[in-house]
Design a protein around this motif. Structure first.
Motif, mmCIF file in Angstrom:
data_model
loop_
_atom_site.group_PDB
_atom_site.id
_atom_site.type_symbol
_atom_site.label_atom_id
_atom_site.label_comp_id
_atom_site.label_asym_id
_atom_site.label_seq_id
_atom_site.Cartn_x
_atom_site.Cartn_y
_atom_site.Cartn_z
ATOM 1 N N VAL A 318 27.438 37.665 40.354
ATOM 2 C CA VAL A 318 26.216 37.528 39.552
ATOM 3 C C VAL A 318 26.250 36.168 38.870
ATOM 4 O O VAL A 318 27.227 35.828 38.185
ATOM 5 C CB VAL A 318 26.104 38.649 38.502
ATOM 6 C CG1 VAL A 318 24.825 38.475 37.685
ATOM 7 C CG2 VAL A 318 26.131 40.009 39.172
ATOM 8 N N LEU A 319 25.189 35.384 39.050
ATOM 9 C CA LEU A 319 25.075 34.053 38.462
ATOM 10 C C LEU A 319 24.061 34.066 37.335
ATOM 11 O O LEU A 319 22.930 34.539 37.500
ATOM 12 C CB LEU A 319 24.649 33.036 39.527
ATOM 13 C CG LEU A 319 24.314 31.620 39.019
ATOM 14 C CD1 LEU A 319 25.559 30.947 38.443
ATOM 15 C CD2 LEU A 319 23.702 30.778 40.137
ATOM 16 N N ASN A 320 24.474 33.563 36.160
ATOM 17 C CA ASN A 320 23.561 33.373 35.043
ATOM 18 C C ASN A 320 22.915 32.009 35.216
ATOM 19 O O ASN A 320 23.561 30.978 35.025
ATOM 20 C CB ASN A 320 24.312 33.452 33.715
ATOM 21 C CG ASN A 320 23.374 33.417 32.509
ATOM 22 O OD1 ASN A 320 22.288 32.862 32.577
ATOM 23 N ND2 ASN A 320 23.807 34.016 31.420
ATOM 24 N N ALA A 321 21.647 31.988 35.587
ATOM 25 C CA ALA A 321 20.972 30.735 35.899
ATOM 26 C C ALA A 321 20.823 29.829 34.693
ATOM 27 O O ALA A 321 20.677 28.614 34.849
ATOM 28 C CB ALA A 321 19.587 31.020 36.495
ATOM 29 N N SER A 322 20.870 30.380 33.499
ATOM 30 C CA SER A 322 20.682 29.576 32.292
ATOM 31 C C SER A 322 21.964 28.876 31.851
ATOM 32 O O SER A 322 21.924 27.753 31.345
ATOM 33 C CB SER A 322 20.154 30.451 31.145
ATOM 34 O OG SER A 322 18.922 31.051 31.495
ATOM 35 N N THR A 323 23.107 29.511 32.060
ATOM 36 C CA THR A 323 24.369 28.966 31.553
ATOM 37 C C THR A 323 25.340 28.552 32.656
ATOM 38 O O THR A 323 26.387 27.973 32.357
ATOM 39 C CB THR A 323 25.063 30.012 30.660
ATOM 40 O OG1 THR A 323 25.412 31.159 31.450
ATOM 41 C CG2 THR A 323 24.150 30.437 29.523
ATOM 42 N N ASN A 324 25.006 28.853 33.927
ATOM 43 C CA ASN A 324 25.897 28.591 35.068
ATOM 44 C C ASN A 324 27.182 29.413 35.002
ATOM 45 O O ASN A 324 28.149 29.109 35.710
ATOM 46 C CB ASN A 324 26.252 27.103 35.174
ATOM 47 C CG ASN A 324 25.269 26.357 36.060
ATOM 48 O OD1 ASN A 324 24.563 26.954 36.861
ATOM 49 N ND2 ASN A 324 25.214 25.052 35.898
ATOM 50 N N GLU A 325 27.208 30.428 34.183
ATOM 51 C CA GLU A 325 28.344 31.347 34.170
ATOM 52 C C GLU A 325 28.153 32.387 35.276
ATOM 53 O O GLU A 325 27.023 32.663 35.690
ATOM 54 C CB GLU A 325 28.459 32.045 32.811
ATOM 55 C CG GLU A 325 28.811 31.114 31.669
ATOM 56 C CD GLU A 325 28.880 31.836 30.336
ATOM 57 O OE1 GLU A 325 29.596 31.380 29.435
ATOM 58 O OE2 GLU A 325 28.181 32.878 30.192
ATOM 59 N N GLY A 358 30.533 28.127 33.651
ATOM 60 C CA GLY A 358 29.782 27.587 32.519
ATOM 61 C C GLY A 358 29.473 26.111 32.705
ATOM 62 O O GLY A 358 29.527 25.577 33.830
ATOM 63 N N ASN A 359 29.148 25.448 31.620
ATOM 64 C CA ASN A 359 28.747 24.045 31.666
ATOM 65 C C ASN A 359 29.635 23.137 30.826
ATOM 66 O O ASN A 359 29.249 22.014 30.510
ATOM 67 C CB ASN A 359 27.296 23.891 31.181
ATOM 68 C CG ASN A 359 26.304 24.438 32.189
ATOM 69 O OD1 ASN A 359 26.448 24.239 33.394
ATOM 70 N ND2 ASN A 359 25.290 25.148 31.705
ATOM 71 N N VAL A 363 34.933 22.369 33.102
ATOM 72 C CA VAL A 363 34.393 23.151 34.218
ATOM 73 C C VAL A 363 33.566 22.256 35.142
ATOM 74 O O VAL A 363 33.641 22.372 36.376
ATOM 75 C CB VAL A 363 33.545 24.329 33.699
ATOM 76 C CG1 VAL A 363 32.831 25.027 34.854
ATOM 77 C CG2 VAL A 363 34.416 25.327 32.953
ATOM 78 N N ARG A 364 32.779 21.338 34.583
ATOM 79 C CA ARG A 364 31.980 20.432 35.410
ATOM 80 C C ARG A 364 32.874 19.528 36.249
ATOM 81 O O ARG A 364 32.574 19.242 37.411
ATOM 82 C CB ARG A 364 31.048 19.597 34.529
ATOM 83 C CG ARG A 364 29.926 20.392 33.872
ATOM 84 C CD ARG A 364 28.766 19.499 33.470
ATOM 85 N NE ARG A 364 29.182 18.461 32.543
ATOM 86 C CZ ARG A 364 29.142 18.562 31.219
ATOM 87 N NH1 ARG A 364 28.690 19.702 30.670
ATOM 88 N NH2 ARG A 364 29.505 17.574 30.452
ATOM 89 N N ILE A 365 33.971 19.055 35.655
ATOM 90 C CA ILE A 365 34.901 18.213 36.403
ATOM 91 C C ILE A 365 35.537 19.004 37.545
ATOM 92 O O ILE A 365 35.628 18.537 38.680
ATOM 93 C CB ILE A 365 35.980 17.639 35.470
ATOM 94 C CG1 ILE A 365 35.337 16.681 34.450
ATOM 95 C CG2 ILE A 365 37.068 16.915 36.263
ATOM 96 C CD1 ILE A 365 36.304 16.171 33.402
ATOM 97 N N TYR A 366 35.958 20.222 37.236
ATOM 98 C CA TYR A 366 36.584 21.056 38.267
ATOM 99 C C TYR A 366 35.574 21.406 39.350
ATOM 100 O O TYR A 366 35.927 21.432 40.539
ATOM 101 C CB TYR A 366 37.141 22.337 37.648
ATOM 102 C CG TYR A 366 37.816 23.244 38.648
ATOM 103 C CD1 TYR A 366 39.112 22.977 39.093
ATOM 104 C CD2 TYR A 366 37.152 24.348 39.175
ATOM 105 C CE1 TYR A 366 39.730 23.802 40.030
ATOM 106 C CE2 TYR A 366 37.760 25.176 40.105
ATOM 107 C CZ TYR A 366 39.053 24.894 40.530
ATOM 108 O OH TYR A 366 39.659 25.700 41.462
#
Length: 428
Positions: A318-325, A358-359, A363-366
């Protein structure tokens, strides 16, 4: 006999030439004639594997549109760079529908049916009028999802509906019809009204009875959001082409992950898992429709890019489109039951389920590193020779440069030592 063979070969060449001419080869001159009529153009590069894969599909599209007023062509962007720059092409293939001074980029699945649906939508007005009762039956047969305005084409609701049709013309069909025709096919209680037909039933846009007193901006936002949510099927196939449209609903995106082979076949146990999820979705549609958008994935790599980790199939994510979690059930996928899925989704809605991703900056680097690693692996698996050339040559040149820089100092030092030895021998 040789004359007969020559005639036969000439005939084959002529037929081949006629068939191949269905797709027009465009050049820089296309910029001078782009406003003349309607064009459906593929911008490609000869070395692009995705472009080569699209070529037979593009030929079928050109054949289907041959006797219409829509011309199908293609542009080699490596030769005609001015055209590519004019249309701001930065990826291959790029498909654009050109309608006078306006350009509409296609971002859907590259299948003949989806491409033809896109052309049919874009070639006409944003809202098409339905004046015959039997036309609704034809629409239901040909269009799995479409929106309809019922009533006189005037007033606040009509203006907002037309604006939404202009905004989403590339993604859906929009029609308008009279009350008399609509009542033969739909349960019409309120006039005017807007409805969506999908999956053999229809749903009305929910608005207040005193909607004429609603502020236009509020009605505009509400109707646009409703169209954006309802333009998808309840359980569609999710691909890299349409996932960015699905996340725009700002809902939780629930994906059943299975793996298709080259013949679009799924293993029996994975098919059973997907069917179980689909049955659960349709049975609980009214409960979860406002918060969750469901779908299934046939390429596990797409789900793995969300999870940033290996993900066996079948699975549920399940993807949270608002938080990228993202959320993954604790139970083994093959042991999931409809009751377990319901508990899992309720815990996500109540924000008690463990969340990953998340954002944040780490996490963005990974995520960037994971995407780069995955892309490199896919390139190597698809064409190891080309991958070796693309990355081996630059690394080879870099190695030579570094070697020459490092060895230059060593050679200079050796020459100095040799000179000193020779001077020392002369003094003796």
């Amino acid at each position: 006999m040789p004359a007969v063979w020559k005639l036969f070969i000439s005939l084959i060449f002529f037929v081949t030439l006629v068939n191949s001419s269905r797709v027009l080869e465009l050049s820089d001159r296309f910029l001078d004639v782009r406003n003349e009529g309607q064009w459906f153009v593929m911008f490609y590069a000869p070395w692009c594997a995705h472009c080569k894969k699209l070529e037979p599909v593009w030929a079928l599209v050109a054949q289907a549109l041959y006797n219409t007023n829509i011309r199908v062509g293609r542009v080699d962007c490596t030769r005609f760079t001015a055209v590519a720059q004019h249309f701001k092409v930065n990826a291959y293939p790029t498909i654009i529908f050109v309608k006078g001074p306006y350009d509409y980029v296609y971002n859907g699945d590259r299948s003949k049916d989806e491409l033809m649906h896109f052309v049919n939508r874009m070639s006409g007005p944003p809202v098409q009028l339905v004046t015959r009762a039997d036309s609704i039956d034809i629409l239901k047969t040909n269009n799995p999802i479409f929106f309809t305005y019922v009533g006189k084409q005037s007033g606040l609701l009509w203006d907002v509906f037309y604006s939404a049709a202009e905004a989403y013309q590339a993604h859906g069909y929009f029609y308008a019809t009279s009350v008399e025709i609509a009542k033969r096919h739909f349960d019409v209680d309120t006039i005017p009204s807007a409805l969506v037909y999908k999956e053999r039933t229809h749903y009305y846009f929910p608005y207040s009875d005193n909607f004429e007193r609603i502020e236009p901006t509020h009605l505009n936002e509400t109707l646009f959001r409703w169209v954006n949510e309802e333009r998808f099927a309840t359980f569609p196939k999710v691909t890299r082409s349409n996932i960015h449209h699905l996340v725009q609903t700002k809902k939780y995106l629930v994906l059943a992950v299975v793996e298709e082979n080259k013949l679009s076949e799924i293993a029996a146990h994975e098919q059973e898992f997907r069917d179980m999820v689909e049955i659960f979705v349709h049975k609980n549609k009214h409960k979860y429709h406002g918060r969750f958008q469901f779908g299934w994935v046939g390429t596990p790599e797409l789900a793995r890019s969300i999870a940033m980790d290996s993900l066996p199939t079948p699975h549920l994510i399940v993807l949270n489109a608002s938080t990228n979690e993202h959320h993954i059930p604790e139970d083994e996928p093959l042991q999931l039951t409809p009751e377990a899925i319901e508990i899992f989704l309720d815990s996500i809605h109540n924000q008690t389920a463990p969340a990953f991703g998340g954002n944040s900056l780490p996490v963005r680097i990974y995520r960037a590193w994971f995407e780069a690693k995955t892309s490199l692996y896919e390139m190597w698996a698809g064409n190891p020779v080309l991958t070796t050339v693309l990355f081996g040559l630059p690394l080879g040149f870099l190695s030579l440069i570094m070697y020459s820089i490092c060895c230059a100092d060593i050679l200079d030092a050796e020459e100095e030592d040799d000179g000193a030895d020779q001077r020392h021998e002369k003094k003796e």
